[in-house]
Design a protein around this motif. Sequence first.
Motif, short mmCIF file in Angstrom:
data_model
loop_
_atom_site.label_atom_id
_atom_site.label_comp_id
_atom_site.label_asym_id
_atom_site.label_seq_id
_atom_site.Cartn_x
_atom_site.Cartn_y
_atom_site.Cartn_z
N ALA A 6 3.46 -2.85 6.75
CA ALA A 6 2.42 -3.80 7.13
C ALA A 6 1.46 -3.20 8.15
O ALA A 6 0.27 -3.55 8.19
CB ALA A 6 3.05 -5.07 7.69
N LEU A 7 1.95 -2.28 8.98
CA LEU A 7 1.13 -1.72 10.06
C LEU A 7 0.38 -0.45 9.68
O LEU A 7 -0.45 0.03 10.45
CB LEU A 7 2.02 -1.45 11.28
N ILE A 8 0.62 0.09 8.50
CA ILE A 8 -0.04 1.34 8.10
C ILE A 8 -1.57 1.22 8.09
O ILE A 8 -2.26 2.08 8.65
CB ILE A 8 0.49 1.85 6.75
N LEU A 16 0.83 -1.20 0.00
CA LEU A 16 0.00 0.00 0.00
C LEU A 16 0.87 1.24 0.00
O LEU A 16 1.95 1.25 0.60
CB LEU A 16 -0.90 0.02 1.24
N PRO A 17 0.43 2.31 -0.63
CA PRO A 17 1.14 3.58 -0.48
C PRO A 17 1.10 4.01 0.98
O PRO A 17 0.30 3.51 1.76
CB PRO A 17 0.35 4.55 -1.37
N ASP A 18 1.98 4.91 1.33
CA ASP A 18 2.09 5.38 2.71
C ASP A 18 1.17 6.58 2.89
O ASP A 18 1.56 7.71 2.58
CB ASP A 18 3.55 5.76 2.98
N PRO A 19 -0.06 6.39 3.38
CA PRO A 19 -0.97 7.52 3.47
C PRO A 19 -0.69 8.41 4.67
O PRO A 19 -1.21 9.52 4.75
CB PRO A 19 -2.34 6.84 3.61
N GLY A 20 0.11 7.90 5.62
CA GLY A 20 0.29 8.65 6.86
C GLY A 20 0.88 10.03 6.64
O GLY A 20 0.21 11.05 6.76
N LEU A 21 2.15 10.07 6.30
CA LEU A 21 2.82 11.34 6.11
C LEU A 21 2.25 12.09 4.93
O LEU A 21 2.04 13.30 4.99
CB LEU A 21 4.32 11.10 5.91
N ALA A 22 1.94 11.36 3.84
CA ALA A 22 1.42 12.03 2.66
C ALA A 22 0.10 12.73 2.95
O ALA A 22 -0.14 13.86 2.53
CB ALA A 22 1.26 11.02 1.52
N THR A 23 -0.80 12.05 3.69
CA THR A 23 -2.09 12.66 4.01
C THR A 23 -1.91 13.87 4.88
O THR A 23 -2.56 14.90 4.71
CB THR A 23 -2.99 11.62 4.72
N ALA A 24 -0.98 13.78 5.83
CA ALA A 24 -0.73 14.91 6.71
C ALA A 24 -0.21 16.11 5.95
O ALA A 24 -0.32 17.25 6.40
CB ALA A 24 0.27 14.51 7.80
N LEU A 25 0.35 15.86 4.79
CA LEU A 25 1.00 16.93 4.04
C LEU A 25 0.26 17.32 2.78
O LEU A 25 0.82 17.98 1.91
CB LEU A 25 2.42 16.48 3.67
N ASP A 26 -1.00 16.90 2.64
CA ASP A 26 -1.74 17.29 1.45
C ASP A 26 -1.70 18.80 1.26
O ASP A 26 -1.55 19.30 0.15
CB ASP A 26 -3.20 16.81 1.54
N ALA A 27 -1.86 19.53 2.35
CA ALA A 27 -1.65 20.98 2.31
C ALA A 27 -0.32 21.21 2.99
O ALA A 27 -0.20 21.12 4.21
CB ALA A 27 -2.78 21.70 3.04
N GLU A 73 8.29 6.43 14.56
CA GLU A 73 8.08 5.97 13.18
C GLU A 73 6.64 5.54 12.95
O GLU A 73 6.03 5.83 11.91
CB GLU A 73 9.04 4.83 12.86
N LEU A 74 6.04 4.86 13.93
CA LEU A 74 4.65 4.46 13.81
C LEU A 74 3.71 5.67 13.81
O LEU A 74 2.71 5.69 13.09
CB LEU A 74 4.28 3.50 14.95
N LEU A 75 4.04 6.68 14.58
CA LEU A 75 3.22 7.90 14.59
C LEU A 75 3.33 8.64 13.26
O LEU A 75 2.35 9.21 12.77
CB LEU A 75 3.63 8.80 15.76
N LEU A 76 4.50 8.62 12.65
CA LEU A 76 4.62 9.19 11.30
C LEU A 76 3.75 8.41 10.32
O LEU A 76 3.08 9.00 9.46
CB LEU A 76 6.08 9.16 10.83
N ALA A 77 3.76 7.09 10.43
CA ALA A 77 2.93 6.27 9.55
C ALA A 77 1.45 6.57 9.76
O ALA A 77 0.65 6.50 8.82
CB ALA A 77 3.22 4.79 9.79
N LYS A 78 1.09 6.91 10.97
CA LYS A 78 -0.30 7.25 11.29
C LYS A 78 -0.67 8.64 10.79
O LYS A 78 -1.84 8.97 10.63
CB LYS A 78 -0.48 7.16 12.81
#
Length: 488
Positions: free
Chosen positions: A372-374, A23-34, A427-432
Motif C-alpha cells: 500500500a505504501l509503495i 501494484l507491482p513492486d517497482p522499488g527493488l525491481a527498479t533498483a536492479l534493472d541493471a 523494508e520501506l527503504l527497499l520498497a523505495k
Amino acid sequence: MKALRTIRIFCAGLTLVSATAVLPDPGLATALDACGPHRATIHDLADRIISEKARAEGFSGHSFGAAAAYLSLRYSDADLDPGMSLLARVKGGTRRPPRGLEQVQLAFAISKLGVEQGIIAVGRSTVDAFADYSPAIIRQILLADAGESFFRLLAEVRADSTLAENFEARYYDGLGVHGWVLDQSDDFKLRLARNAEAAKELALAAMVLGSRRELAEYHVLLERHRDTDLAEVAGPKWLNAHLATMVYQTTPVPVPGDSADDSKRRADQFDIMRAAFRMGGLGWLGLLYNQTGAEAAIARASRDFLAEIDAGRLDPQSDLEPAWAYLYGRLAQELGAGILNRSMSGFSLPRSVRHYADDAQTTLNWVNARQALIPYMTGTEDALPPRPALLTPEFDWKAWTTLAAALRTEPDSASDDTNVEPRIAAELLLAKGNVAQALDVARSITPNTDRLWFYRDVMIRLDRHCDGYTTYSGAELVMGGAILFGFD
C-alpha cells in the motif's frame, strides 16, 4: 517393484508448510534493472552473514551460512580449491555447522570432480552420502550422467541392510526423485527414465516421464508394464498427486473411472496445487486449503492468480509481495476476510521466506502494508494512502505511515533515530528502491539473529532479480520452500 503402499502427497507435509488492484513492486525491481552492481551487494551480504553468524543468539547460528556460501560460490564461479577453502571457513565459528552446508559442499565437489571423487573429497563414503538422500546431492548425482551413478549407488545401498531400511522409507519407490529434476530438459528426462526402467525402478521412470511436456512416453511405459502394479503406484491419479504434472500441464491427467464430480474435484485440487507450486517462497496456499477445506472458493482464487502470472502481471519468483497481496485479496473475496484472517493465524511461515515472517496473517499484514505504501514511497503518489481494509485491527498502521513520511523526505533519518523500528524502516527503504540505505539501517537491527535473517532475505531477493540461483521450479512444494542447492 514393491507392493502399493499409502501414498505420501507432498503438499500435505508442508509444516516445515478486495481483489484490490495490487501494484507491482517497482522499488527493488527498479533498483536492479541493471543487475551488475548488485552482484557485489550479494557478495557483501554473504560476507556479512559468514562473518557475523557466530554472534547469533542461542543455538540459532546454524541457520546461517549455507545460502551465503552457496551464492558466494555461484556468483564467483569458484574453482575447486578456493571454493573448498571458503566452505571450510563457513563451517567454523558456530556451535555446530550451518544447516545444509554439507549439501553445498557435496554438490559443489561433485560438480567439479564427478560423483565418486567429489564425495570422497568431502570426507564421506559414496554409499553413506547417497544413503542420506539429500535432495541437493541426489540432484547432482542425477545430473552427472542421467542416473547411471544413481542406480549403481542405489544397488549398493540396498546391499547394506543397515542402510537399506532407513533409506527405503525415504526413497519411497523413487516416487519423489523427479521433483529434483523438474527443471531439466525433456531429452534429459527421457534418458533418465530409460536408465530407471533398465534398473527396474519403474515408479521413478513413470514419474520422470510424467513431468515431461508430452506424456506419450509415460502412457507407453504404463502399457509396456501393464502386467505389474505400476498403474496402481504411479498411474494418472498419483502423477497429479506427486506434482509431476505441475510444470507443463494446465489440467490434471484424466483418471480412468472418474465420475463427473470426481473430475471436477480433481480439477479444483489441481488448480490449487498448481497455484501453490508457482507462488514463490512457500506454497502456503496448500496449508490454507488444509485449514479450511474450501475447495471451490480457493480454486477460483487460484485460477485468477495463475492467470495474472501467465499474463506477466505477477512474477512471484522475483517479486513475492505483489503476488501474495493479490492472492490474499482474492482469497478474502472468496472466503470472507474474517474466515481468511482466522485461518491464516492458524499456521506459521518460516523466516527463510521473509525476515518478517511469523504466523501467516502477521506476515501478510506486512506484505499488504508494504504494498500500500509503495506508490507513496516511490513518489508516484503525494498523499499517504488510507489504511488498507484487509489489515487486521492490531496492526500499527500509524507507526508505518509516520515512518514512511519521514523516510520519503529524509531517507537517512532512520539511521539516527533510536526510536525507529529498523526492520520496518529497512523494508520501506527497499520498497523505495534504496538498497544501500536499507542495508545501512539494517546494521542497527537487534537481536543479532533478526539482523542475520534480514541480510539473508535481501541477499536472496537480489539473487532472484539477478541470476536466480536460489529459484527452482516448484520449490514452494517439493522443497517446502527451501533452496535446492545446485551447480548445473
